[in-house]
Motif scaffolding. Structure first.
Motif, PDB file in Angstrom:
ATOM      1  N   THR A 178       0.919  -1.237  -0.058  1.00  0.00           N
ATOM      2  CA  THR A 178      -0.016   0.182  -0.007  1.00  0.00           C
ATOM      3  C   THR A 178       1.064   1.581   0.002  1.00  0.00           C
ATOM      4  O   THR A 178       0.612   2.194  -0.879  1.00  0.00           O
ATOM      5  CB  THR A 178      -1.038  -0.124   1.133  1.00  0.00           C
ATOM      6  OG1 THR A 178      -1.702  -1.240   1.522  1.00  0.00           O
ATOM      7  CG2 THR A 178      -1.847   1.105   1.155  1.00  0.00           C
ATOM      8  N   ASN A 197     -10.254  -2.078  -1.823  1.00  0.00           N
ATOM      9  CA  ASN A 197     -10.362  -0.871  -1.179  1.00  0.00           C
ATOM     10  C   ASN A 197      -9.728   0.348  -1.758  1.00  0.00           C
ATOM     11  O   ASN A 197      -9.446   0.055  -2.838  1.00  0.00           O
ATOM     12  CB  ASN A 197      -9.683  -1.097   0.430  1.00  0.00           C
ATOM     13  CG  ASN A 197      -8.323  -1.340   0.235  1.00  0.00           C
ATOM     14  OD1 ASN A 197      -7.429  -0.560  -0.337  1.00  0.00           O
ATOM     15  ND2 ASN A 197      -7.977  -2.673   0.367  1.00  0.00           N
ATOM     16  N   LYS A 198      -9.841   1.276  -0.955  1.00  0.00           N
ATOM     17  CA  LYS A 198      -9.195   2.611  -1.671  1.00  0.00           C
ATOM     18  C   LYS A 198      -8.033   2.614  -2.429  1.00  0.00           C
ATOM     19  O   LYS A 198      -7.658   3.235  -3.153  1.00  0.00           O
ATOM     20  CB  LYS A 198      -9.126   3.893  -0.849  1.00  0.00           C
ATOM     21  CG  LYS A 198      -8.822   5.215  -0.917  1.00  0.00           C
ATOM     22  CD  LYS A 198      -8.911   6.294   0.173  1.00  0.00           C
ATOM     23  CE  LYS A 198      -8.103   7.443  -0.416  1.00  0.00           C
ATOM     24  NZ  LYS A 198      -8.010   8.524   0.954  1.00  0.00           N
ATOM     25  N   PHE A 199      -6.888   1.822  -1.802  1.00  0.00           N
ATOM     26  CA  PHE A 199      -5.739   1.744  -1.998  1.00  0.00           C
ATOM     27  C   PHE A 199      -5.272   0.645  -3.077  1.00  0.00           C
ATOM     28  O   PHE A 199      -4.429   0.867  -4.066  1.00  0.00           O
ATOM     29  CB  PHE A 199      -4.887   1.617  -0.940  1.00  0.00           C
ATOM     30  CG  PHE A 199      -5.035   2.832   0.098  1.00  0.00           C
ATOM     31  CD1 PHE A 199      -4.295   3.909  -0.215  1.00  0.00           C
ATOM     32  CD2 PHE A 199      -5.693   2.581   1.280  1.00  0.00           C
ATOM     33  CE1 PHE A 199      -4.585   4.931   0.827  1.00  0.00           C
ATOM     34  CE2 PHE A 199      -6.016   3.744   1.892  1.00  0.00           C
ATOM     35  CZ  PHE A 199      -5.271   5.059   2.045  1.00  0.00           C
TER      36      PHE A 199
END
Length: 212
Positions: free
Chosen positions: A103, A158-160
């Motif tokens: 990430t 997810n966002k990442f």
């Protein structure tokens, strides 16, 4: 991301395991490091940027994924692709350390071969699950032991990043014949990892690794 077929992605990852990751892993396992490895590919043409493997015998933080990222950022800026333009592949589902490293390094996706359960059951290394459960899986006031146990260990989309296993990718392969070829290759690769795991378990006390 370039629109590569599941067949092409699986073949690319398996080629890298056989020709690049396993030979490196065999060398490191002989010095006490674990069997985990990883590779980075350019998204547009799936060319291999680099492959690496676990180097915990040197430093306990040099997990396969982290060591790969370290080597990736040691490459000259000129010619090194941006992480956002790459696909990250790891032989084993990333632990909490490696999830964070992927990430923070900026890779937007990754694929993996072995699951956490495989790592625990087939390789005798339970720490990926144990650390996620003991450190990160915090109960809410309404949680019961049963509801807590049913909660996913991490958010796979997810966002990442987005992540998926090769098993999930293989389910998208349309040809029965191709699925059988993939199964045959996986069987051979997993036999090699079984042998590497036996070597690691026999000699893991030779290296000063806290969670061997």
């Amino acid at each position: 991301m370039a629109n590569h077929s599941p067949e092409t992605l699986v073949a690319t990852f398996l080629d890298a395991i056989e020709t690049s990751i396993i030979p490196l892993t065999a060398q490191r396992v002989s010095s006490g490091s674990k069997v985990f490895g990883a590779a980075v590919f350019k998204t547009d043409d799936l060319s291999l940027v680099l492959a690496e493997t676990n180097n915990e015998a040197e430093c306990p933080l040099w997990h396969g994924e982290v060591h790969t990222i370290k080597k990736f950022y040691e490459m000259p800026n000129e010619g090194r692709p941006k992480p956002k333009d790459c696909i990250f592949f790891t032989t084993h589902e990333p632990c909490s350390l490696c999830l964070s490293a992927i990430t923070w390094a900026g890779f937007p996706n990754f694929y993996y071969l072995y699951t956490y359960d495989d790592t625990r059951d087939a390789f005798g290394i339970p720490y990926d699950i144990e650390i996620l459960e003991e450190v990160y899986r915090v109960p809410t006031p309404n949680d019961t032991p049963e509801s807590l146990a049913q909660r996913p260990l991490y958010n796979k989309t997810n966002k990442f990043f987005k992540s998926a296993s090769l098993a999930e990718l293989g389910e998208s392969v349309g040809s029965t014949e191709e699925r059988e070829r993939i199964k045959a290759r996986l069987k051979e690769i997993k036999k090699k990892y079984d042998d590497l795991s036996t070597t690691y378990q026999a000699g893991k006390g030779s290296a000063d690794i806290p969670l061997a």
